[in-house]
Design a protein around this motif. Structure first.
Motif, PDB file in Angstrom:
ATOM      1  N   ARG A 224     -27.877 -48.831   2.732  1.00  0.00           N
ATOM      2  CA  ARG A 224     -26.731 -49.545   2.753  1.00  0.00           C
ATOM      3  C   ARG A 224     -25.249 -48.613   3.034  1.00  0.00           C
ATOM      4  N   ASP A 225     -25.601 -47.479   2.830  1.00  0.00           N
ATOM      5  CA  ASP A 225     -24.472 -46.593   2.872  1.00  0.00           C
ATOM      6  C   ASP A 225     -24.632 -45.973   4.355  1.00  0.00           C
ATOM      7  N   PRO A 226     -23.382 -46.233   5.091  1.00  0.00           N
ATOM      8  CA  PRO A 226     -23.628 -45.862   6.634  1.00  0.00           C
ATOM      9  C   PRO A 226     -23.601 -44.540   6.940  1.00  0.00           C
ATOM     10  N   ALA A 227     -23.182 -43.465   6.026  1.00  0.00           N
ATOM     11  CA  ALA A 227     -23.444 -42.201   6.407  1.00  0.00           C
ATOM     12  C   ALA A 227     -24.962 -41.702   6.044  1.00  0.00           C
TER      13      ALA A 227
ATOM     14  N   HIS B 119     -27.416 -43.568   5.761  1.00  0.00           N
ATOM     15  CA  HIS B 119     -28.449 -44.284   6.426  1.00  0.00           C
ATOM     16  C   HIS B 119     -28.481 -43.751   7.846  1.00  0.00           C
ATOM     17  N   ALA B 120     -27.486 -43.115   8.573  1.00  0.00           N
ATOM     18  CA  ALA B 120     -27.254 -42.588   9.933  1.00  0.00           C
ATOM     19  C   ALA B 120     -28.282 -41.445   9.792  1.00  0.00           C
TER      20      ALA B 120
ATOM     21  N   ARG C   2     -31.868 -42.398   9.193  1.00  0.00           N
ATOM     22  CA  ARG C   2     -32.429 -43.031  10.460  1.00  0.00           C
ATOM     23  C   ARG C   2     -32.614 -41.872  11.557  1.00  0.00           C
TER      24      ARG C   2
ATOM     25  N   ALA D   3     -24.265 -37.904   9.990  1.00  0.00           N
ATOM     26  CA  ALA D   3     -23.331 -38.816   9.064  1.00  0.00           C
ATOM     27  C   ALA D   3     -21.906 -38.808   9.001  1.00  0.00           C
TER      28      ALA D   3
END
Length: 357
Positions: free
Chosen positions: A236-239, A241-242, A245, A264
């Motif tokens: 759930r942390d955008p950085a 998670h990027a 991924r 990130a």
């Protein structure tokens, strides 16, 4: 693959197993810890019951509720708090005849009826029944459940599963916007109606259930401030998670901390701190962990050559891959593949017919 899809691939190997059971009160059943390891779930389609697990309060369950046991821990379901899960002869029969709960690919999911007045369950076939309850077996229908189990086989559990509580309870809510209630409804209708094509649809619906359970938990989980760590928060942390991924989409890429930090949008130091805090290991340690986890899955489930697997896992040579793999798993890749194939139970064998969760 995206991260959650890869998590699902480590949860399930082979054919998911399930059973639909109509329970007539009073009833109770104990589900022993899964062996081989895996994850299981229960869906309450009708009526109510309680889930019991050592060391925690019982959980009341109602129509539409879903419980997920990520590590297949021992637990019980019962019609009420005063019912012993070992009192039913019908349950003893189910436990002895696990094959009833273990359809092989292409076979219908068992649709069973269980009552304290029956020495053994009988199976429904559409609207017909084999061995109706009749007057002597008459009892009150208290609950209809669908239970599913996913073997993880020799797969290593993903850190996300280690972070989850022993039981995840997703109570039915009219305001829930996820696809989970739709999946529950579809699964219940397909298992209850036995319409043409159900045997093809149900295994796919079981896979959908697993994805929607995990997705719904990730979207709705709100831990205490001090608990907001672990892989759940990493996704759930955008950085972070990027970066995750990127690793899962291209595990063979020669990743560096700087390169992942760029994905990130953070400096090398800031990214390394945040990633380690949430995931529980440094970035490149996770890259290696995932590469070897992916390689182990390919060794178990495919006949792909070791040279090809080494390249897909980001290793320049078979020898470098073999050394890293042996450090992680204790045996060389070829031996690992042999051992997994030797230990894998054939469909229908006693070892393959374990409790559904």
């Amino acid at each position: 693959m995206d991260v959650l899809s890869d998590v699902v691939s480590t949860v399930r190997t082979g054919h998911p197993r399930s059973a639909r059971v109509e329970w007539y009160a009073p009833w109770g059943m104990r589900f022993t810890g899964s062996e081989p390891p895996g994850s299981g779930f229960h869906v309450i389609l009708q009526g109510s019951c309680r889930l019991f697990m050592d060391g925690r309060p019982s959980i009341p369950l109602g129509p539409g509720d879903v419980v997920f046991l990520p590590r297949g821990d021992e637990h019980s379901l019962a019609s009420g708090p005063d019912v012993s899960p070992s009192d039913l002869g019908c349950v003893d029969f189910l436990r002895r005849r696990d094959g009833l709960l273990s359809p092989e690919p292409g076979e219908p999911v068992p649709n069973l009826v269980c009552s304290e007045r029956l020495p053994q369950p009988f199976q429904r076939f559409g609207a017909a029944t084999s061995g109706a309850l009749g007057k002597e077996g008459a009892s009150e229908l208290s609950c209809v459940t669908v239970s599913g189990f996913y073997h993880s086989g020799g797969a290593r559990p993903h850190p996300l599963l280690a972070d989850l509580p022993s039981v995840v309870h997703l109570a039915a809510r009219p305001d829930r916007r996820s696809e989970l209630p739709l999946a529950v409804g579809l699964l219940g209708r397909e298992l209850g109606s036995q319409r043409p094509g159900a045997d093809t649809l149900v295994p796919h619906l079981l896979d959908m259930m697993l994805v929607y359970i995990l997705r719904t938990h990730l979207e709705e989980c709100t831990g205490e401030e001090g608990e907001r760590r672990g892989f759940t928060e990493a996704l759930r942390d955008p950085a972070v998670h990027a970066a995750l991924r990127a690793v899962h989409l291209n595990p063979a890429h020669p990743w560096t901390v700087e390169g992942l930090g760029e994905r990130a949008g953070l400096s090398r130091a800031a990214f390394s701190r945040r990633f380690g805090s949430l995931v529980g290991m440094p970035p490149l340690t996770y890259v290696t962990w995932w590469r070897l986890t992916l390689a182990a899955r390919l060794l178990r489930e495919t006949d792909t050559s070791i040279d090809t697997i080494a390249a897909r896992a980001g290793y320049a040579s078979r020898f470098a891959f073999a050394g890293a793999f042996k450090r992680e798993f204790g045996v060389p890749p070829a031996r690992y593949r042999e051992e997994e194939h030797e230990e894998a139970p054939s469909p229908g064998s006693p070892a393959a017919q374990t409790n559904i969760t």
